[in-house]
Motif scaffolding. Sequence first.
Motif, PDB file in Angstrom:
ATOM      1  N   ILE A  30       0.839  -1.210   0.000  1.00 56.03           N
ATOM      2  CA  ILE A  30       0.000   0.000   0.000  1.00 56.03           C
ATOM      3  C   ILE A  30       0.869   1.253   0.000  1.00 56.03           C
ATOM      4  O   ILE A  30       0.604   2.204  -0.744  1.00 56.03           O
ATOM      5  N   TYR A  31       1.906   1.270   0.844  1.00 53.73           N
ATOM      6  CA  TYR A  31       2.807   2.439   0.850  1.00 53.73           C
ATOM      7  C   TYR A  31       3.435   2.650  -0.532  1.00 53.73           C
ATOM      8  O   TYR A  31       3.585   3.792  -0.994  1.00 53.73           O
ATOM      9  N   ALA A  32       3.791   1.551  -1.204  1.00 57.18           N
ATOM     10  CA  ALA A  32       4.360   1.665  -2.555  1.00 57.18           C
ATOM     11  C   ALA A  32       3.340   2.246  -3.527  1.00 57.18           C
ATOM     12  O   ALA A  32       3.670   3.101  -4.354  1.00 57.18           O
ATOM     13  N   ASN A  33       2.071   1.802  -3.419  1.00 58.87           N
ATOM     14  CA  ASN A  33       1.020   2.332  -4.293  1.00 58.87           C
ATOM     15  C   ASN A  33       0.723   3.795  -4.012  1.00 58.87           C
ATOM     16  O   ASN A  33       0.468   4.580  -4.926  1.00 58.87           O
ATOM     17  N   ILE A  34       0.780   4.161  -2.716  1.00 60.33           N
ATOM     18  CA  ILE A  34       0.599   5.581  -2.364  1.00 60.33           C
ATOM     19  C   ILE A  34       1.731   6.408  -2.968  1.00 60.33           C
ATOM     20  O   ILE A  34       1.502   7.490  -3.531  1.00 60.33           O
ATOM     21  N   GLY A  35       2.961   5.885  -2.861  1.00 64.41           N
ATOM     22  CA  GLY A  35       4.101   6.582  -3.456  1.00 64.41           C
ATOM     23  C   GLY A  35       3.959   6.745  -4.950  1.00 64.41           C
ATOM     24  O   GLY A  35       4.272   7.801  -5.511  1.00 64.41           O
TER      25      GLY A  35
END
Length: 744
Positions: free
Chosen positions: A78-83
């Motif tokens: 999720i953090y990667a997708n937010i980034g």
Amino acid sequence: MSQTKHYLFAFFISISCAVFAQNEVIQDIEVVKLRIENTITQSEFDQKRGDYLSAKENLEKALEFAITIEDKKSQGVIYANIGKLQFTANEFDKSLASLIKAAEIQREIEDNENLAVTYSIKGSLHAGKEEYSDALGYFNSAKTLFEENDLEAKIPEITLNQGKVYFNLKDYKTAKSFFEKTIVLARKNNQKNIQSNALIFNGKSQVKLGNIKKGISLTNEGLQIAQSNKQIDNINEAFLTLSNIYKSDNDFKQAHDYLQKHVSLSDSLLAVERANRSLSGNKKYVNNYNVSEFQKLKTKVEEQESDSNLAKITTILSIALITILSLLTLSLYKNNNIRLKSNNMLQEKNDDLIEAMKRAELASKTKANFLSTVTHELRTPLYAVTGLTNMLLEEEPNEKQIPHLKSLKFSGDYLLTFINDILQINKIEANKVELDPVLFNLKTKVENVCSALNNSASDNNTKMHYEFQKGLPETYIGDNLKISQILINLIGNSIKFTKDGDIWVRVYSISNNANDYMLRFEIEDNGIGISKEKQENMFESFSQGSIQINRKYGGTGLGLSIVKGLIEILKGKIYLKSELGKGTTFFFEIPLTYAPETVKIEKEDYSKNISKLDISNIKILIVEDNKINQMITKKILNKMNLECDIVDNGEAAVEQVKQNNYNVVLMDIHMPGISGLEATKIIRTFDKELTIFALTAVTLEDKMHEFDEAGFDDIISKPFKQEDFEKKLYEVLANQKATAPIHK
């Protein structure tokens, strides 16, 4: 008894309740995980529609779920997708923070597959910020992780992005190589979108390399795939690319047609994007008005085509002018926000450029210092190895020891050559390598290399076969050292990858004109071979067949890069033929000039020449902090009946020169306290005439100006050839009058 049954019944009831409760918790967690996946999927759908606000809200909701159930893997994703979402919205700093968080979690739980995805996004982020070195680093890390996890289908996107980075760096040849690799991999994995995009960008690269027809062909191929699969972005990219190509080829009609297609499609895309982002549609009328006016003006001008030639020229110019003005008007109305943002970015360009230049300068200095340090640390002990080996060979060793000492000498010499070659990669790329042509016997030279490597081949139960063309002259003028280096690398490579097999080394002429021969060398083996996909990159620095091959067989990945560079310096070319599991053949061709063998001139013995001089008053100072090197240098001088003093630091060297009369100072560079450079500068303040040699292991090319500024008379690079050292020493002493007062 009944009481016991009651307790057992109660125990089983409690166990059943606990198991039921645990199952409920597990089911709840699975439900939450499913909800997380659905929310992430919804976010991806929102992002494709251009609804970034909804996409962000869904990702934040998914993150809350993942934190609640302590699902680290989902948190990283999720953090990667937010980034990625923040990067799309040009929020670079926020994007970087999110991606760093994702990578930390994924490294902690060793989720290498998703870590590779995060690295890929970080690579794109740095590429977007024009931080191309960082971008390539992350793309390479992502590619490595994908390879290690056998995720070949993920690699084409990486190689495509690598190609785009090299394209932006204007390294069009390397970019082309990456795009071609991407096309092959994407076709294999049926990734039409990536294949189309790679074809279009490969077309751009071909045009930059001067191949306009090839560029048009590739771009059209990419356009056809994009149109068949309704890839709007690639279609639009192809239209703009073809417009630019035809413009560069002075085909302005085609350029104009494709530009209009691009503008028309861009309008549609912009309208969809505006609708998705709920932006105002007030400019629609203005845009339509401008397009209408453009058509009216164009029609009006075209009606004048029946006029004179001057009127026709005016018509063409008018159409061009109206086209430009109309498109400019459209651009001003449609992209006002983008224009303002671009202006801000342009204002920052100068600062970024200055900062980039500073970073490049710092990187260059760091690289030079690193190479200098590494060279010194490697050459200093190697000086001891080669020096002691030479001394032992000169001291009448036992007959059984001689082969071992010669092998040690060969290994030491080869290691020194290898170290120098690593450092020469920079010289090769900068065209700073000089040729040293001499008369040599080619047949004997190749025989010696094969003989030296035969033991290694025997260890692999591999037989070596040597074929030298009958009737081919044996003696030539050429740089025999570089030819030896090439052969050692190529034959050594074959030995490494061939077990229980055969290696053939062949030398023959493919053409000659009088005494000028074009010779071909073949090194063939029946070892493991190289796959088609890996062959195109085999001559790049740090390139291996695969990570698994690198781990199994070892090696730095520098050998073939050095070989290619040396062959190009010799005005030759190299290519290979290989099949996986069946073996490999390397071919290289170089020009050599035949010269008849003459009577060999005996080398002058400068050691004996020195002993013929009046050396009774000659005194030499050795400045060296390494005890073994002190002993070796002193023994070499004593062998020539020369007296010497030894100090182990720069401060002591300055004091010794002040208090004593020396003919020559042999000054090391890296020492405790002040360096040899600083010590020499100090000595030059009170003695301008004293002969000072830099006896050093540092890289000379990057330090030459420093040696000159410090005041050295000459440089002797460690580990040195003894005859070279003796020659330089003799030339200095022969020019000095031993009986004259020494300079102070």
